[in-house]
Design a protein around this motif. Structure first.
Motif, PDB file in Angstrom:
ATOM      1  N   ASP A   5       0.043   7.333   3.348  1.00  0.00           N
ATOM      2  CA  ASP A   5      -0.490   8.166   2.278  1.00  0.00           C
ATOM      3  C   ASP A   5      -1.678   7.471   1.642  1.00  0.00           C
ATOM      4  O   ASP A   5      -1.736   6.240   1.595  1.00  0.00           O
ATOM      5  CB  ASP A   5       0.572   8.451   1.212  1.00  0.00           C
ATOM      6  CG  ASP A   5       0.130   9.541   0.249  1.00  0.00           C
ATOM      7  OD1 ASP A   5       0.017  10.703   0.693  1.00  0.00           O
ATOM      8  OD2 ASP A   5      -0.135   9.230  -0.923  1.00  0.00           O
ATOM      9  N   TYR A  27       7.260   9.424 -11.774  1.00  0.00           N
ATOM     10  CA  TYR A  27       7.497   8.919 -10.420  1.00  0.00           C
ATOM     11  C   TYR A  27       7.949   7.460 -10.356  1.00  0.00           C
ATOM     12  O   TYR A  27       8.190   6.945  -9.258  1.00  0.00           O
ATOM     13  CB  TYR A  27       6.263   9.146  -9.539  1.00  0.00           C
ATOM     14  CG  TYR A  27       5.057   8.294  -9.862  1.00  0.00           C
ATOM     15  CD1 TYR A  27       4.769   7.168  -9.121  1.00  0.00           C
ATOM     16  CD2 TYR A  27       4.197   8.634 -10.901  1.00  0.00           C
ATOM     17  CE1 TYR A  27       3.666   6.389  -9.397  1.00  0.00           C
ATOM     18  CE2 TYR A  27       3.084   7.864 -11.184  1.00  0.00           C
ATOM     19  CZ  TYR A  27       2.819   6.742 -10.428  1.00  0.00           C
ATOM     20  OH  TYR A  27       1.719   5.980 -10.707  1.00  0.00           O
ATOM     21  N   TRP A  46       2.492   5.045  -6.013  1.00  0.00           N
ATOM     22  CA  TRP A  46       2.542   6.480  -5.687  1.00  0.00           C
ATOM     23  C   TRP A  46       2.401   6.650  -4.170  1.00  0.00           C
ATOM     24  O   TRP A  46       3.200   7.336  -3.525  1.00  0.00           O
ATOM     25  CB  TRP A  46       1.434   7.232  -6.413  1.00  0.00           C
ATOM     26  CG  TRP A  46       1.335   8.692  -6.080  1.00  0.00           C
ATOM     27  CD1 TRP A  46       0.907   9.249  -4.901  1.00  0.00           C
ATOM     28  CD2 TRP A  46       1.698   9.779  -6.922  1.00  0.00           C
ATOM     29  NE1 TRP A  46       0.964  10.622  -4.979  1.00  0.00           N
ATOM     30  CE2 TRP A  46       1.439  10.973  -6.205  1.00  0.00           C
ATOM     31  CE3 TRP A  46       2.190   9.865  -8.216  1.00  0.00           C
ATOM     32  CZ2 TRP A  46       1.669  12.229  -6.739  1.00  0.00           C
ATOM     33  CZ3 TRP A  46       2.415  11.134  -8.748  1.00  0.00           C
ATOM     34  CH2 TRP A  46       2.168  12.306  -8.023  1.00  0.00           C
ATOM     35  N   GLU A  50       5.123   8.190  -1.434  1.00  0.00           N
ATOM     36  CA  GLU A  50       4.769   9.334  -0.581  1.00  0.00           C
ATOM     37  C   GLU A  50       4.898   8.950   0.897  1.00  0.00           C
ATOM     38  O   GLU A  50       5.443   9.711   1.695  1.00  0.00           O
ATOM     39  CB  GLU A  50       3.343   9.792  -0.876  1.00  0.00           C
ATOM     40  CG  GLU A  50       3.192  10.576  -2.156  1.00  0.00           C
ATOM     41  CD  GLU A  50       3.543  12.047  -2.021  1.00  0.00           C
ATOM     42  OE1 GLU A  50       3.994  12.495  -0.949  1.00  0.00           O
ATOM     43  OE2 GLU A  50       3.365  12.765  -3.021  1.00  0.00           O
ATOM     44  N   LYS A  54       7.372  10.506   3.822  1.00  0.00           N
ATOM     45  CA  LYS A  54       6.818  11.026   5.074  1.00  0.00           C
ATOM     46  C   LYS A  54       7.466  10.340   6.281  1.00  0.00           C
ATOM     47  O   LYS A  54       7.720  10.987   7.297  1.00  0.00           O
ATOM     48  CB  LYS A  54       5.304  10.848   5.099  1.00  0.00           C
ATOM     49  CG  LYS A  54       4.589  11.758   4.108  1.00  0.00           C
ATOM     50  CD  LYS A  54       3.105  11.456   4.044  1.00  0.00           C
ATOM     51  CE  LYS A  54       2.424  12.353   3.016  1.00  0.00           C
ATOM     52  NZ  LYS A  54       0.975  12.039   2.904  1.00  0.00           N
ATOM     53  N   GLY A  59       9.166  14.370   3.164  1.00  0.00           N
ATOM     54  CA  GLY A  59       8.194  14.533   2.092  1.00  0.00           C
ATOM     55  C   GLY A  59       8.928  14.462   0.765  1.00  0.00           C
ATOM     56  O   GLY A  59      10.163  14.365   0.716  1.00  0.00           O
ATOM     57  N   ILE A  60       8.172  14.466  -0.325  1.00  0.00           N
ATOM     58  CA  ILE A  60       8.786  14.458  -1.657  1.00  0.00           C
ATOM     59  C   ILE A  60       9.286  15.863  -1.947  1.00  0.00           C
ATOM     60  O   ILE A  60       8.540  16.839  -1.829  1.00  0.00           O
ATOM     61  CB  ILE A  60       7.766  14.007  -2.731  1.00  0.00           C
ATOM     62  CG1 ILE A  60       7.348  12.548  -2.505  1.00  0.00           C
ATOM     63  CG2 ILE A  60       8.324  14.212  -4.129  1.00  0.00           C
ATOM     64  CD1 ILE A  60       8.447  11.517  -2.699  1.00  0.00           C
TER      65      ILE A  60
END
Length: 113
Positions: A5, A27, A46, A50, A54, A59-60
């Motif tokens: 990401d 988060y 972050w 992410e 993945k 995914g989130i």
């Protein structure tokens, strides 16, 4: 499995400037917030979360939220995922690398089930 990401540091910086700690609490848990020294670090975390989601293939979302993933630092200050995160997703290992350049943070995560 691998996940990658990338995020603009300014995106995270704008969130922090607009919403303060509320943006980080979206988060990050309290222990992770203590590790944040700059918007660059926050953006790296972050991207790492992410990338982790993945690598899981989810995914989130419902199966994996930002707060389901905890980043800690080892003795040398390298970011890594907590043992509780590995247990939650039944993983043997998860490795992360975070880099910053040109106003961006990028993270790559490799997980082994």
């Amino acid at each position: 499995m691998i996940g990658i990401d990338v995020i603009s540091v300014s995106r995270i910086e704008n969130m922090i400037n607009k919403f303060g700690d509320k943006a980080l609490k979206r988060y990050l848990n309290d222990n992770e917030i203590k590790l944040i020294k700059s918007p660059h670090t926050a953006a790296g975390f972050w991207a790492a979360k992410e990338a982790f989601s993945k690598a899981l293939g989810t995914g989130i979302g419902e199966e994996c939220s930002f707060l389901d993933i905890e980043i800690i630092k080892d003795k040398k200050g390298k970011p890594c995922f907590s043992s509780s995160t590995l247990e939650k997703f039944n993983l043997k290992q998860a490795d992360v690398s975070i880099s910053h350049d040109g106003g961006f943070a990028i993270a790559a995560v490799i997980i082994m089930k």
